[in-house]
Design a protein around this motif. Sequence first.
Motif, PDB file in Angstrom:
ATOM      1  N   THR A 178      -9.169   2.464   4.387  1.00 30.38           N
ATOM      2  CA  THR A 178      -8.270   1.305   4.561  1.00 30.38           C
ATOM      3  C   THR A 178      -6.843   1.680   4.209  1.00 30.38           C
ATOM      4  O   THR A 178      -5.888   1.304   4.909  1.00 30.38           O
ATOM      5  CB  THR A 178      -8.745   0.125   3.688  1.00 30.38           C
ATOM      6  N   VAL A 179      -6.662   2.422   3.107  1.00 27.92           N
ATOM      7  CA  VAL A 179      -5.328   2.879   2.716  1.00 27.92           C
ATOM      8  C   VAL A 179      -4.727   3.739   3.818  1.00 27.92           C
ATOM      9  O   VAL A 179      -3.560   3.590   4.197  1.00 27.92           O
ATOM     10  CB  VAL A 179      -5.390   3.660   1.390  1.00 27.92           C
ATOM     11  N   THR A 180      -5.528   4.630   4.367  1.00 33.61           N
ATOM     12  CA  THR A 180      -5.060   5.503   5.457  1.00 33.61           C
ATOM     13  C   THR A 180      -4.624   4.682   6.662  1.00 33.61           C
ATOM     14  O   THR A 180      -3.580   4.949   7.276  1.00 33.61           O
ATOM     15  CB  THR A 180      -6.169   6.490   5.854  1.00 33.61           C
ATOM     16  N   LEU A 181      -5.382   3.638   7.003  1.00 30.49           N
ATOM     17  CA  LEU A 181      -5.044   2.776   8.143  1.00 30.49           C
ATOM     18  C   LEU A 181      -3.713   2.049   7.919  1.00 30.49           C
ATOM     19  O   LEU A 181      -2.912   1.899   8.842  1.00 30.49           O
ATOM     20  CB  LEU A 181      -6.163   1.768   8.396  1.00 30.49           C
ATOM     21  N   THR A 206       0.837  -1.197   0.000  1.00 30.78           N
ATOM     22  CA  THR A 206       0.000   0.000   0.000  1.00 30.78           C
ATOM     23  C   THR A 206       0.873   1.248   0.000  1.00 30.78           C
ATOM     24  O   THR A 206       0.650   2.190  -0.777  1.00 30.78           O
ATOM     25  CB  THR A 206      -0.924   0.013   1.229  1.00 30.78           C
ATOM     26  N   PHE A 207       1.890   1.260   0.870  1.00 30.56           N
ATOM     27  CA  PHE A 207       2.803   2.408   0.919  1.00 30.56           C
ATOM     28  C   PHE A 207       3.461   2.635  -0.436  1.00 30.56           C
ATOM     29  O   PHE A 207       3.583   3.773  -0.907  1.00 30.56           O
ATOM     30  CB  PHE A 207       3.876   2.187   1.980  1.00 30.56           C
ATOM     31  N   GLN A 208       3.918   1.564  -1.082  1.00 31.22           N
ATOM     32  CA  GLN A 208       4.606   1.707  -2.363  1.00 31.22           C
ATOM     33  C   GLN A 208       3.720   2.372  -3.407  1.00 31.22           C
ATOM     34  O   GLN A 208       4.160   3.282  -4.129  1.00 31.22           O
ATOM     35  CB  GLN A 208       5.066   0.336  -2.866  1.00 31.22           C
ATOM     36  N   VAL A 209       2.463   1.951  -3.491  1.00 27.34           N
ATOM     37  CA  VAL A 209       1.542   2.531  -4.475  1.00 27.34           C
ATOM     38  C   VAL A 209       1.238   3.993  -4.139  1.00 27.34           C
ATOM     39  O   VAL A 209       1.232   4.864  -5.018  1.00 27.34           O
ATOM     40  CB  VAL A 209       0.239   1.709  -4.559  1.00 27.34           C
ATOM     41  N   VAL A 210       0.993   4.282  -2.863  1.00 26.46           N
ATOM     42  CA  VAL A 210       0.708   5.671  -2.457  1.00 26.46           C
ATOM     43  C   VAL A 210       1.913   6.558  -2.746  1.00 26.46           C
ATOM     44  O   VAL A 210       1.778   7.689  -3.225  1.00 26.46           O
ATOM     45  CB  VAL A 210       0.320   5.746  -0.963  1.00 26.46           C
ATOM     46  N   LYS A 230       1.884   7.174  -6.488  1.00 29.14           N
ATOM     47  CA  LYS A 230       0.748   7.978  -6.971  1.00 29.14           C
ATOM     48  C   LYS A 230       0.694   9.346  -6.297  1.00 29.14           C
ATOM     49  O   LYS A 230       0.241  10.328  -6.908  1.00 29.14           O
ATOM     50  CB  LYS A 230      -0.569   7.253  -6.678  1.00 29.14           C
ATOM     51  N   LEU A 231       1.112   9.396  -5.015  1.00 25.92           N
ATOM     52  CA  LEU A 231       0.989  10.600  -4.194  1.00 25.92           C
ATOM     53  C   LEU A 231      -0.441  11.135  -4.240  1.00 25.92           C
ATOM     54  O   LEU A 231      -0.686  12.342  -4.256  1.00 25.92           O
ATOM     55  CB  LEU A 231       1.993  11.678  -4.639  1.00 25.92           C
ATOM     56  N   ASN A 232      -1.362  10.188  -4.243  1.00 26.06           N
ATOM     57  CA  ASN A 232      -2.786  10.523  -4.278  1.00 26.06           C
ATOM     58  C   ASN A 232      -3.542   9.352  -3.673  1.00 26.06           C
ATOM     59  O   ASN A 232      -3.534   8.244  -4.237  1.00 26.06           O
ATOM     60  CB  ASN A 232      -3.228  10.788  -5.727  1.00 26.06           C
ATOM     61  N   LEU A 233      -4.179   9.566  -2.524  1.00 28.25           N
ATOM     62  CA  LEU A 233      -4.850   8.473  -1.824  1.00 28.25           C
ATOM     63  C   LEU A 233      -6.003   7.894  -2.626  1.00 28.25           C
ATOM     64  O   LEU A 233      -6.232   6.680  -2.624  1.00 28.25           O
ATOM     65  CB  LEU A 233      -5.371   8.965  -0.471  1.00 28.25           C
ATOM     66  N   THR A 234      -6.721   8.752  -3.319  1.00 26.24           N
ATOM     67  CA  THR A 234      -7.878   8.277  -4.087  1.00 26.24           C
ATOM     68  C   THR A 234      -7.431   7.351  -5.216  1.00 26.24           C
ATOM     69  O   THR A 234      -7.988   6.261  -5.414  1.00 26.24           O
ATOM     70  CB  THR A 234      -8.665   9.466  -4.670  1.00 26.24           C
ATOM     71  N   LYS A 246      -7.943   3.201  -5.554  1.00 24.65           N
ATOM     72  CA  LYS A 246      -8.585   2.623  -6.750  1.00 24.65           C
ATOM     73  C   LYS A 246      -7.720   1.499  -7.329  1.00 24.65           C
ATOM     74  O   LYS A 246      -8.217   0.424  -7.692  1.00 24.65           O
ATOM     75  CB  LYS A 246      -8.815   3.714  -7.789  1.00 24.65           C
ATOM     76  N   GLU A 247      -6.397   1.732  -7.415  1.00 24.71           N
ATOM     77  CA  GLU A 247      -5.494   0.714  -7.968  1.00 24.71           C
ATOM     78  C   GLU A 247      -5.410  -0.502  -7.056  1.00 24.71           C
ATOM     79  O   GLU A 247      -5.370  -1.640  -7.528  1.00 24.71           O
ATOM     80  CB  GLU A 247      -4.103   1.299  -8.179  1.00 24.71           C
ATOM     81  N   LEU A 248      -5.401  -0.257  -5.762  1.00 18.15           N
ATOM     82  CA  LEU A 248      -5.279  -1.347  -4.798  1.00 18.15           C
ATOM     83  C   LEU A 248      -6.590  -2.068  -4.520  1.00 18.15           C
ATOM     84  O   LEU A 248      -6.605  -3.115  -3.872  1.00 18.15           O
ATOM     85  CB  LEU A 248      -4.724  -0.804  -3.466  1.00 18.15           C
ATOM     86  N   LYS A 249      -7.677  -1.467  -4.997  1.00 17.29           N
ATOM     87  CA  LYS A 249      -9.020  -2.002  -4.746  1.00 17.29           C
ATOM     88  C   LYS A 249      -9.337  -2.039  -3.239  1.00 17.29           C
ATOM     89  O   LYS A 249      -9.928  -2.976  -2.722  1.00 17.29           O
ATOM     90  CB  LYS A 249      -9.185  -3.399  -5.363  1.00 17.29           C
ATOM     91  N   TYR A 250      -8.888  -0.987  -2.560  1.00 18.62           N
ATOM     92  CA  TYR A 250      -9.210  -0.775  -1.156  1.00 18.62           C
ATOM     93  C   TYR A 250     -10.070   0.481  -1.055  1.00 18.62           C
ATOM     94  O   TYR A 250     -10.088   1.326  -1.962  1.00 18.62           O
ATOM     95  CB  TYR A 250      -7.944  -0.528  -0.307  1.00 18.62           C
TER      96      TYR A 250
END
Length: 294
Positions: free
Chosen positions: A31-34, A8-12, A15-19, A23-27
Motif C-alpha cells: 500500500t505504501v508503494t502504491l 505517506t510520502f512524508q513518513v517515508v 524514515k527512508l525505510n518502507l518497512t 509500520k508507523e502508518l499502519k499500512y
Amino acid sequence: MEIRNLKTFQVVAEKLNLTEAAKELKYTQPTVTLHIQALEERLNHKLFTRIGKETFLTAAGKKFKVHVDHLLAYIEDIERDMQKLHRPDGTLTIAASEYYCTRYLALIIKAYSEMYPNVRLNLLPLNSHHALACARNHVADIAIVAGNDGGADLNKIILDEEHVVLVASSEISQGKNVDEIFSDYPFISYDDDCSFSEIASNYFKETGLKPESTIICGGSDETIKRIVLNGTGSAVLGENIVKEELEDGSLIVLERIADLVTTSSIYLKVRSEEPNIQTFNELLQSAWPLATHH
C-alpha cells in the motif's frame, strides 16, 4: 493529489525505510508503494532512489518534501481551528433589551439552537447599561447594547446603526409644535442609566426645550412605544423600533435627532477564543440584517 498519499510520502521521506514507514502508518508495504507510485505518476518525477540497500530522496523528492511539510502543517492548523469550533456545548447567556430579544434574537437563537443543540441558551432582558455590566462581570457571555462604547477590556462588533427620533402619536401631534406638546403632555423617558435617556438630555440642552413633566418607564422600548401610541406623551426612540408605526401614520416624527446610535455585540476580550461566543457572534453578524426585515 490525495492527502493520505502526501502523508505517506512524508513518513517515508523521514524514515527512508518502507518497512518502518508502513509500520508507523499502519499500512501494508505494498500500500505504501502504491501511494508513492501514485504521487510519482502525478508529478512525473521519481521521488526516491535506491543505492544498494539504502533509500534516498531524489532532487525532486527533496524539493517536494519541503512543499509537503508546509502543506500538511497548514492542513493541521485548519483542522485545529475547526476543532475549536466543533460542537460547542455548555451554556451561553445573552443580555439584551426586551426589544432586541423579541424582535431580533428570537429568530437568531432558533437558528443557533438548530446548529448547536448542545448549547443551552439563556436570555437576560436588560437595558444596555445593565447588559454591559453583566458581560463585564461574567454574568452574561455576550451583551447586545445600543450606543455604548464599552471599554478597553471589551470587544465590540457593530451589528446595526439607526437614527434617533422624537415621536408622538398622530392623535396628540396634530396641529401642535414640539414646544406645545412638551407643555401639554408628559415626556416618556427611559431610566437615567439608559443610553437613550442621555441622548434625550443632550437634545433638551442643545434646543433649550424642556417637558413640563416626565414619566419614567424603565428600559423597555416596547413599553415606551405603547405608551406613546396610546397618546400619553412623546418619547425619544430608535427609528427601527417605530418603523412600522411611522409608515402607517400612527406615530409622527416631531424631530430627527442628530445622534446615530449603533447596536453592538459586546464581550470580554479575554474570552474571544471561546467557541460559544465565537459561533454566536458569527451568526449574529450574518443574521442580524436579515432579522430586521421580519
